[in-house]
Design an enzyme around this catalytic site. Sequence first.
Site, PDB file in Angstrom:
ATOM      1  N   LYS A  28       0.833  -1.215   0.000  1.00 20.95           N
ATOM      2  CA  LYS A  28       0.000   0.000   0.000  1.00 20.95           C
ATOM      3  C   LYS A  28       0.861   1.255   0.000  1.00 20.95           C
ATOM      4  O   LYS A  28       0.591   2.196  -0.745  1.00 20.95           O
ATOM      5  CB  LYS A  28      -0.907   0.004   1.230  1.00 20.95           C
ATOM      6  CG  LYS A  28      -1.514   1.352   1.586  1.00 20.95           C
ATOM      7  CD  LYS A  28      -2.430   1.273   2.781  1.00 20.95           C
ATOM      8  CE  LYS A  28      -1.920   1.810   4.086  1.00 20.95           C
ATOM      9  NZ  LYS A  28      -1.483   3.185   4.198  1.00 20.95           N
ATOM     10  N   ASN A  29       1.909   1.250   0.844  1.00 23.58           N
ATOM     11  CA  ASN A  29       2.682   2.480   1.015  1.00 23.58           C
ATOM     12  C   ASN A  29       3.713   2.714  -0.090  1.00 23.58           C
ATOM     13  O   ASN A  29       4.445   3.698  -0.048  1.00 23.58           O
ATOM     14  CB  ASN A  29       3.318   2.507   2.405  1.00 23.58           C
ATOM     15  CG  ASN A  29       2.244   2.692   3.475  1.00 23.58           C
ATOM     16  OD1 ASN A  29       1.091   2.999   3.160  1.00 23.58           O
ATOM     17  ND2 ASN A  29       2.610   2.491   4.725  1.00 23.58           N
ATOM     18  N   CYS A 126      -4.580   8.239   9.417  1.00 23.01           N
ATOM     19  CA  CYS A 126      -4.860   7.586  10.685  1.00 23.01           C
ATOM     20  C   CYS A 126      -4.710   8.550  11.856  1.00 23.01           C
ATOM     21  O   CYS A 126      -3.891   9.454  11.819  1.00 23.01           O
ATOM     22  CB  CYS A 126      -3.904   6.423  10.877  1.00 23.01           C
ATOM     23  SG  CYS A 126      -4.259   5.071   9.774  1.00 23.01           S
ATOM     24  N   ARG A 131       0.564  14.237  13.308  1.00 24.92           N
ATOM     25  CA  ARG A 131       0.830  14.080  11.876  1.00 24.92           C
ATOM     26  C   ARG A 131       0.958  15.416  11.156  1.00 24.92           C
ATOM     27  O   ARG A 131       0.233  15.715  10.202  1.00 24.92           O
ATOM     28  CB  ARG A 131      -0.228  13.186  11.225  1.00 24.92           C
ATOM     29  CG  ARG A 131      -0.274  11.831  11.904  1.00 24.92           C
ATOM     30  CD  ARG A 131      -0.848  10.759  11.055  1.00 24.92           C
ATOM     31  NE  ARG A 131       0.070  10.283  10.038  1.00 24.92           N
ATOM     32  CZ  ARG A 131      -0.190   9.274   9.218  1.00 24.92           C
ATOM     33  NH1 ARG A 131      -1.324   8.660   9.274  1.00 24.92           N
ATOM     34  NH2 ARG A 131       0.698   8.899   8.319  1.00 24.92           N
ATOM     35  N   ASP A 320       4.312   0.175  12.209  1.00 22.68           N
ATOM     36  CA  ASP A 320       3.073  -0.494  11.773  1.00 22.68           C
ATOM     37  C   ASP A 320       3.048  -1.984  12.135  1.00 22.68           C
ATOM     38  O   ASP A 320       2.023  -2.627  11.999  1.00 22.68           O
ATOM     39  CB  ASP A 320       2.902  -0.341  10.257  1.00 22.68           C
ATOM     40  CG  ASP A 320       2.965   1.103   9.844  1.00 22.68           C
ATOM     41  OD1 ASP A 320       1.951   1.792   9.967  1.00 22.68           O
ATOM     42  OD2 ASP A 320       4.054   1.560   9.439  1.00 22.68           O
ATOM     43  N   ARG A 428      -9.048   0.142   4.080  1.00 23.23           N
ATOM     44  CA  ARG A 428      -8.089   1.132   3.562  1.00 23.23           C
ATOM     45  C   ARG A 428      -6.770   0.480   3.176  1.00 23.23           C
ATOM     46  O   ARG A 428      -6.091   0.938   2.257  1.00 23.23           O
ATOM     47  CB  ARG A 428      -7.783   2.187   4.646  1.00 23.23           C
ATOM     48  CG  ARG A 428      -8.712   3.353   4.670  1.00 23.23           C
ATOM     49  CD  ARG A 428      -8.106   4.475   5.494  1.00 23.23           C
ATOM     50  NE  ARG A 428      -6.751   4.778   5.067  1.00 23.23           N
ATOM     51  CZ  ARG A 428      -5.797   5.280   5.840  1.00 23.23           C
ATOM     52  NH1 ARG A 428      -6.055   5.549   7.097  1.00 23.23           N
ATOM     53  NH2 ARG A 428      -4.602   5.526   5.367  1.00 23.23           N
TER      54      ARG A 428
HETATM   55  N1  EPU Z   1       6.605  14.293  10.903  1.00 31.31           N
HETATM   56  C1  EPU Z   1       6.707  15.610  11.261  1.00 31.31           C
HETATM   57  N2  EPU Z   1       6.555  16.558  10.271  1.00 31.31           N
HETATM   58  C2  EPU Z   1       6.298  16.227   8.972  1.00 31.31           C
HETATM   59  C3  EPU Z   1       6.217  14.856   8.612  1.00 31.31           C
HETATM   60  C4  EPU Z   1       6.360  13.904   9.616  1.00 31.31           C
HETATM   61  O1  EPU Z   1       6.930  15.945  12.423  1.00 31.31           O
HETATM   62  O2  EPU Z   1       6.165  17.124   8.118  1.00 31.31           O
HETATM   63  C5  EPU Z   1       6.726  13.262  11.951  1.00 31.31           C
HETATM   64  C6  EPU Z   1       5.403  12.517  12.174  1.00 31.31           C
HETATM   65  O3  EPU Z   1       4.557  13.230  13.007  1.00 31.31           O
HETATM   66  C7  EPU Z   1       5.869  11.216  12.775  1.00 31.31           C
HETATM   67  C8  EPU Z   1       7.205  10.981  12.082  1.00 31.31           C
HETATM   68  O4  EPU Z   1       7.618  12.241  11.546  1.00 31.31           O
HETATM   69  O5  EPU Z   1       6.061  11.352  14.156  1.00 31.31           O
HETATM   70  C9  EPU Z   1       7.198   9.956  10.988  1.00 31.31           C
HETATM   71  O6  EPU Z   1       6.213  10.273  10.027  1.00 31.31           O
HETATM   72  P1  EPU Z   1       6.394   9.917   8.490  1.00 31.31           P
HETATM   73  O7  EPU Z   1       6.368  11.174   7.709  1.00 31.31           O
HETATM   74  O8  EPU Z   1       7.582   9.017   8.352  1.00 31.31           O
HETATM   75  O9  EPU Z   1       5.093   9.078   8.198  1.00 31.31           O
HETATM   76  P2  EPU Z   1       4.102   9.214   6.971  1.00 31.31           P
HETATM   77  O10 EPU Z   1       4.845   9.391   5.707  1.00 31.31           O
HETATM   78  O11 EPU Z   1       2.997  10.156   7.291  1.00 31.31           O
HETATM   79  C10 EPU Z   1       4.156   6.677   6.348  1.00 31.31           C
HETATM   80  C11 EPU Z   1       3.149   5.590   6.216  1.00 31.31           C
HETATM   81  C12 EPU Z   1       2.693   5.160   7.601  1.00 31.31           C
HETATM   82  C13 EPU Z   1       3.898   4.670   8.373  1.00 31.31           C
HETATM   83  C14 EPU Z   1       4.968   5.771   8.427  1.00 31.31           C
HETATM   84  C15 EPU Z   1       6.243   5.324   9.096  1.00 31.31           C
HETATM   85  C16 EPU Z   1       2.052   6.070   4.126  1.00 31.31           C
HETATM   86  C17 EPU Z   1       0.826   6.541   3.418  1.00 31.31           C
HETATM   87  N3  EPU Z   1       2.004   6.085   5.444  1.00 31.31           N
HETATM   88  O12 EPU Z   1       3.489   7.749   6.990  1.00 31.31           O
HETATM   89  O13 EPU Z   1       1.795   4.103   7.407  1.00 31.31           O
HETATM   90  O14 EPU Z   1       3.501   4.323   9.671  1.00 31.31           O
HETATM   91  O15 EPU Z   1       5.282   6.204   7.091  1.00 31.31           O
HETATM   92  O16 EPU Z   1       6.791   4.243   8.416  1.00 31.31           O
HETATM   93  O17 EPU Z   1       3.032   5.675   3.501  1.00 31.31           O
HETATM   94  C18 EPU Z   1      -0.189   2.897   7.642  1.00 31.31           C
HETATM   95  O18 EPU Z   1       0.101   2.322   6.584  1.00 31.31           O
HETATM   96  O19 EPU Z   1      -1.145   2.552   8.375  1.00 31.31           O
HETATM   97  C19 EPU Z   1       0.601   4.031   8.082  1.00 31.31           C
HETATM   98  C20 EPU Z   1       0.208   4.868   9.045  1.00 31.31           C
END
Ligand code: EPU
Length: 447
Positions: A28-29, A126, A131, A320, A428
């Site tokens: 998915k990701n 989520c 976030r 995850d 999802r």
């Molecule tokens: N963060 C910030 N500022 C930002 C972006 C992120 O502070 O601008 C922080 C977040 O708050 C968090 C950390 O950095 O504490 C990590 O967030 P990251 O950006 O790595 O996560 P994401 O890209 O929003 C993706 C996956 C998540 C998975 C995380 C970590 C997708 C769509 N989502 O989220 O997957 O947990 O990376 O590997 O790719 C899921 O599939 O259920 C899911 C939540």
Amino acid sequence: MTNYDAGDVLTVHGGTPLNGELRVRGAKNLVSKAMVAALLGETPSRLYDVPAIRDVEVVTGLLELHGVKVTRGALDGELVFDTSDVESANVDEINVHAGSSRIPILFCGPLLHRLGHAFIPDLGGCNIGGRPIDFHIQALREFGAVVDKSEKGMDITAPDGLKGAKLELPYPSVGATEQILLTAVRAEGVTELRNAAVEPEIIDLICVLQKMGAIIKVHTDRVIEIQGVPRLTGYSHRPIPDRIEAASWAAAALATRGDVFVKGARQADMMTFLNLFTSVGGAFEIDDAPGTGGIRFWHPGGELKAVAMETDVHPGFMTDWQQPMVVALTQARGLSIVHETVYERRLGYTAALNQMGATIQTYRECLGGTPCRFGRRNFMHSAVIAGPSKLHAADLVIPDLRAGFSHLIAALAAEGTSRVYGVKLIQRGYEDFEGKLNALGAHVELG
Ligand code: EPU
């Protein structure tokens, strides 16, 4: 619990081990990001093994709003993206998608390159912490974008075009790294990104972009260098398998004392998970035959063992994977410790497990391992699980995707009949989970 329709409630008669075989498809990701990358190509792109999940529908809807023709190819799970008529979308129509996914933020770079402007609605995803998107916005500004907040979302323009930049992320965020890759590939000049995320899904996205004509070097120590190019073509790509889904079924097999073969799961992407799975007392066997291979996960009998675990960015234990494994840890003898270091609020679901008979205490302190950025900020981000506990049935409301699957595992492991509300959230990210549960011998029915 009256505001759920029958299709959103799963009745689970628990206590039966899951036994059998299922297949995981493209991650998915990665799939959702590869779909966004298609926007950058001037010729059509082709993605194979795409799972039928809600997040794919959301990105398909967003692409179609921007003039991309999304059609099914001849093979099951094959999608074709024709980007010859990319156009601006109506702001209100984009907003219909607000709240359903965080993917829209990744449209910024591709839309700025294709159209000169982008509109991003308020983001959903989520409910696992604040976030924020500050890293994304900061990076876009450093490329030369102008970001204006409006009532409905964000208007982004690039009056002087986008130019390569030297960037360093405060934390190796997956999404921000993807944002930077999708923007830098067609920005003028060289971008150097420090403290980048290097998850397998990121590397696979880099493979997609390289197929399109991008020049990206992955150096040691989380440094990625991108040489901007003036145009990109479409791609043809088979994504890496979904290692989160694979681990979820592995944890379900362990928690229910079952035996599940996850076709498509790959050892290389799951080494950290496999180490923990073994430490807890689970057994696995790798079958690496091309096309038919996968990983068999099973409970070998006897008692499971308590462990200390800490989530982290790659190559650490994925955040995850945490929630499904915690359900299995409720069955382990002794005190297990979990330290969640990626999201500040990803332990809320443990209250439901306690309601089912588990003994889980959450803490604000960083327990075990190294202190993390949440330790001094008053977030309940560590947990101690005392086991083994006999789980009993309960009525559960699903809070988010991964916690939702954990609720499901707990209901499957528990004696008695549970009702799980809000199961559409699981769609999802888990393709046909209900069909898979039936194939594994679970006694579940909708409604
Ligand atoms: N963060 C910030 N500022 C930002 C972006 C992120 O502070 O601008 C922080 C977040 O708050 C968090 C950390 O950095 O504490 C990590 O967030 P990251 O950006 O790595 O996560 P994401 O890209 O929003 C993706 C996956 C998540 C998975 C995380 C970590 C997708 C769509 N989502 O989220 O997957 O947990 O990376 O590997 O790719 C899921 O599939 O259920 C899911 C939540």
